[in-house]
Each structure stands twice: as structure tokens, then as C-alpha cells.
Write a protein that holds these residues in place. Sequence first.
Motif, short mmCIF file in Angstrom:
data_model
loop_
_atom_site.label_atom_id
_atom_site.label_comp_id
_atom_site.label_asym_id
_atom_site.label_seq_id
_atom_site.Cartn_x
_atom_site.Cartn_y
_atom_site.Cartn_z
N ALA A 443 -29.12 6.31 -26.12
CA ALA A 443 -28.10 6.26 -25.06
C ALA A 443 -28.56 5.39 -23.90
O ALA A 443 -27.83 4.51 -23.43
CB ALA A 443 -27.77 7.67 -24.57
N SER A 444 -29.79 5.61 -23.45
CA SER A 444 -30.32 4.81 -22.33
C SER A 444 -31.83 4.93 -22.31
O SER A 444 -32.41 5.80 -22.96
CB SER A 444 -29.72 5.29 -21.00
OG SER A 444 -30.14 6.63 -20.73
N TYR A 445 -32.45 4.05 -21.57
CA TYR A 445 -33.90 4.14 -21.38
C TYR A 445 -34.24 3.59 -20.00
O TYR A 445 -33.50 2.80 -19.41
CB TYR A 445 -34.65 3.38 -22.47
CG TYR A 445 -34.50 1.87 -22.38
CD1 TYR A 445 -35.40 1.11 -21.63
CD2 TYR A 445 -33.46 1.22 -23.03
CE1 TYR A 445 -35.26 -0.27 -21.54
CE2 TYR A 445 -33.31 -0.15 -22.95
CZ TYR A 445 -34.21 -0.89 -22.20
OH TYR A 445 -34.07 -2.25 -22.10
N ASP A 446 -35.39 4.02 -19.52
CA ASP A 446 -35.89 3.51 -18.24
C ASP A 446 -37.40 3.36 -18.37
O ASP A 446 -38.09 4.30 -18.82
CB ASP A 446 -35.55 4.47 -17.09
CG ASP A 446 -36.06 3.92 -15.77
OD1 ASP A 446 -35.58 2.84 -15.35
OD2 ASP A 446 -36.96 4.55 -15.18
N VAL A 458 -36.42 8.20 -22.04
CA VAL A 458 -35.46 7.82 -23.06
C VAL A 458 -34.44 8.94 -23.24
O VAL A 458 -34.81 10.11 -23.35
CB VAL A 458 -36.15 7.54 -24.40
CG1 VAL A 458 -35.13 7.25 -25.50
CG2 VAL A 458 -37.12 6.38 -24.26
N SER A 459 -33.16 8.56 -23.29
CA SER A 459 -32.09 9.51 -23.55
C SER A 459 -31.42 9.10 -24.86
O SER A 459 -31.05 7.94 -25.03
CB SER A 459 -31.07 9.49 -22.41
OG SER A 459 -29.98 10.35 -22.70
N GLN A 468 -33.75 14.26 -23.99
CA GLN A 468 -34.54 13.46 -23.07
C GLN A 468 -35.98 13.43 -23.55
O GLN A 468 -36.54 14.46 -23.95
CB GLN A 468 -34.47 14.04 -21.65
CG GLN A 468 -33.06 14.33 -21.15
CD GLN A 468 -32.21 13.08 -21.04
OE1 GLN A 468 -32.71 12.01 -20.69
NE2 GLN A 468 -30.90 13.23 -21.33
N SER A 534 -34.20 -2.38 -26.27
CA SER A 534 -33.27 -1.40 -26.84
C SER A 534 -33.38 -1.37 -28.36
O SER A 534 -33.40 -0.30 -28.98
CB SER A 534 -31.84 -1.74 -26.44
OG SER A 534 -31.65 -1.64 -25.05
N GLN A 538 -34.63 1.90 -30.59
CA GLN A 538 -33.73 2.46 -31.59
C GLN A 538 -34.35 2.38 -32.99
O GLN A 538 -34.22 3.31 -33.78
CB GLN A 538 -32.39 1.73 -31.58
CG GLN A 538 -31.38 2.27 -32.57
CD GLN A 538 -31.01 3.72 -32.28
OE1 GLN A 538 -30.28 4.00 -31.34
NE2 GLN A 538 -31.54 4.66 -33.07
#
Length: 565
Positions: A443-446, A458-459, A468, A534, A538
Motif C-alpha cells: 500500500a505504501s512505504y516510507d 511498510v504498509s 504495518q 516499490s 512488492q
Amino acid sequence: MSFTHRKYVAFKPVRKTDRRWPDRVIEQAPQWCAVDLRDGNQALVKPMGVSQKQRLFDLLVKLGFKEIEIGFPAASQPDFDFCRKLIEEDRIPNDVSIQVLTQARPELIARTFEALKGAKQAIVHVYNSTSTVQREQVFELDRDGIREIAVNGARWVKEHADRTPETQWTFQYSPESFTGTELDFAVEVIDSVNAVWRPDQGQAVIINLPATVEMSTPNVFADQVEWVCDHVRHRDHFSISVHTHNDRGCGVAAAELAVMAGADRVEGTLMGNGERTGNMDLVTMAMNLYSQGIDPCLDLSGMAEIVETVEACTEISTHPRHPYAGDLVFTAFSGSHQDAIRKCLARRSADDLWQVAYLPIDPSDVGRRYDEVVRINSQSGKGGVAYVLERDYDISLPRWLQIEFSKVVQQEAETNGGEIDSLTIHRLFEEKYLSVAPAWALASYDLHRDEAGVRAHVSFGRPDHPMQLEGQGLGAVEAVVEALKAEFGVVVAVEAYDEFALGEGTRANALACIRVSIEGAHYSGAALAEDTTSATIQALLSAVARHVGTDRPAPAAARPAELSA
């Protein structure tokens, strides 16, 4: 049951100590004459109709043939009518000479000239058989009797031509079954014919040496041609032509060696259609020259049109392995061949000399596409599979994944049989590597970098219930690996990792491929995303999912003890 051995006459080689042709090379194309509409047509189960003849004649003109034998008008009313149609409808270009065949008989020669009335230029091709076996067993004549037939035919041709000077005439003589004729007698007859026609005084003459039946190896035929060239009178004043057949499967080779031996002209048919095993194939010989950098003086770039027209007119299918023209001649199924082709094509630039393994010419020169070159079946290897993905989907695979995925494709081919098309290969790749279980979808990462390295947040998972992860490492991959270990209790060792940019521009997709080892088992994953990070995260999640399970992942605290250890 044993093979029956009959008694056959062994063909004797020419006793020749001064042969020069083996040291020669072909440096320019011979004069071509297409005999599809006569020799090719008479060999058909169902001879061509007028519309088919016209279509094939128009194709031959389009390809660049300047001499086209259109029939035997004295022996066939359809041939006579077609000859008249071409002349009366002005369908013959000014730079093209039509050629017609006739036996050396007065009534047939008269009818031949009647068919040619009004032609701007024409070749009258007269023949009689000179071979030993036909002389003795068919005609029951001695040498003088056979020579007289030839001389009389030459005289009748000349008399009719003299009465119609408005046409530019070329005379052609063939000692039929030349390959079965004693060489000294062949020369004797040729000289007698030329004594009537007088090429040394300016009359255009062609002496055609037909291998009416291919009786020997091509080198013997070359010796025969060179011997005749050396012994006939007025050699510099007329053309030597050859007309080879394919009874021994060497029609093209015999014609090529004959040109090296001194022949100026070659008769044949498109795709080699002709009596018994066929005539010399004009397409193959011309393309052989082209492959050596010699201009064949024919335009064979539209090979699909040539094949389609010949098949429509002759009602004979082209063999898929036919040189240069068959559907499969530029196709590689073998894995090693595919790999070599792929590497050569990747290295070459547009201006380079053509040097590609397993491809003697550039398929595009004859209107073929590169997507026809590599096709996949159970015999194919990693190179072919990788080439198809690169060619059709712009997906480049690292070598380790090529090897792994090729086994997937091979298993599919062995299970289902036959060829695997491009769509199936892409579907298999998506199912095996690119498909993402909803519970493992990123979904997302930071990423936060500091002196200690990279901290990743990481989500992933379903939007209504994401998971999470947090972890620390020297890089993004190591940080996510540590986060997975903390959350699921799995020790992930990254064995291989590659990433590729796909396309150009700021929104270009990226492909990441990763191979991991978990508890002694190996898992691979791949992902496409808008950026390499990304895609990498993944791909890592997908690989781990194959170990943990693609359903909703359970954190280490909620899993059975044996899985959390």
C-alpha cells in the motif's frame, strides 16, 4: 525385406585436367529466365487458367524478370491464346522479352510465329533431344539424323524470322537431355545450329544446356558446361544458358556451379515447381546470391506476396522449410539457437554488417518480422522465453530468473503439447511471479535514512485492514527483511536481486526480481511498479508470501510456536 538393387548406368565423370571453375566465385547475377508459365505449368495436375497465368506473369514482371517463357503455343490452344492476349492487349513491358518453346518441326514453328505476330521482341526456343538413349531407343536415328533435325529446325526458325523483321528476334536452341549426350556430339550439333543462325554476324542467340534429367553430381555438370564453353565455335558471340532439374535434389547447386563454369543465363521457376522433383528454384538461387552481398537483380522483398501468388496459381502449397520462403525458415525453437539469436540482435547496430547466429539473412529483407524468428515449444530454452518477453512486453529477466521461468514454460509445453504463444508466456509469467495476493499487496512505504542506515515503514494488505511493518537495515531491502523477521519470525536470505527500468520518462515502470531462501526452501518474486523501490518491496513481499501463505498473514505472536521459532 531388403532393398532391391537394380542395375543402373553409372555416370562417368568428364575427363578434364584444365578445369577452372572450382577457383571461381560468382560476382554478379546471371541473366534470369522464368519458365513458370511453360515448364512449370505443364507439370501441374491442373494447368493454370488465363487469369492465373496473367497473375503470375504480372508477378514475374514486378519481380524484375526480363525474359519470361510463357508457353508452347504450337502445342496448346490455351498457350496460343494467352500469347495473343499478352501481345494484343499490350501487356508486355518494352524491356521484357517473352519466350516460347517449339519442337524442331515445320508446322509447329509456323504456328509459333503466328502466335508471336506483332510482338516487339521475342525469344523463339527450339529444341530436339540429342541424348544417347533417346537417339537410339526413341528416335532410332544416328548422329547425323539427330543433327539434321536440329539444323532443319534452326533453318525454319530463321526463315520465319526473316519474313517478320518488325520483331526483334532472339533464337534459342536446346539439345534436350544434354546431360545424357556425348559432349563432342553436343558441340557438333550446337556448332551446326549456329552455322545457320550466325551469331558471329550479329544474330542474338542463346544456347541452352538443359539437365532435363539430373543425372550426376553438380560438379560433373559444371565440367560439362565448361567443356562446351571451351570447344564451341564463336563462344564470345552468343549466350550459354542452363536449365537444371532437381531429380537428385541438387538443381540449385548445379546451376550455381554452371555459372562458375561459364554459363551466362539461368532458367528456372519460382519455388522450383516443375516436372518430377521440380525445376531449379529461382527464389533460392537469387536469395543465395543476395546472402553473399550480390545484387540478384530481382526484387524478392515481398516474399509473402510471391508465396501467395505461386500457391494460388499452381495450387501447390509451399513447404514450411522451403529456403527463404517457408513459414518456419527464420524460426528457432531450439533453446541454444534462441539464446544466440537474442544475444546477437541485442549487440548489433543498424549500420553493422549482418552477422547474426543461425540467420543467414535479415528476415526483414524479405518482409518477415522478428516476432517470427523465435517461437517456443518444449525444445526451447531460457533464451527464447526471455526474447519473447523482451520483444513483446519490454520485460528483461536476469539470467537466474530466465533459467527458472523457462522450466515453467517447458512444463506447460510438455503438458499441453505443441507451440506456446506469446500471450501464454506472458500469462504464465504473471501467474507465477507478478500476481499479488490482496493480503500481500504493497500500500505504501516510507524510508528514513540516518547514520545507522535505513529505517523502513511498510504498509501492505487489504485497504480496510492493512498491516504495518517496521525494520532497520543498511539498505531498504535489508530493512524490510528485518521487519518481516520481527513480524513473522521468518529468516529471509536474499540470494539474487535485480531491478530494471522499463520504458522512458518519469512515469516509466520498473521491474524488480528477487530470489530468497527461507528455511532451506527457495522462493522467487517479481513486481512491476512506478519506481524501483516499490517494485523491489512488492517482489520481496510476494516471495515471502509463497512461504508464509497468501491468505491473511498472521504476525509471529499469533502463529503456532513451531512457526514462530
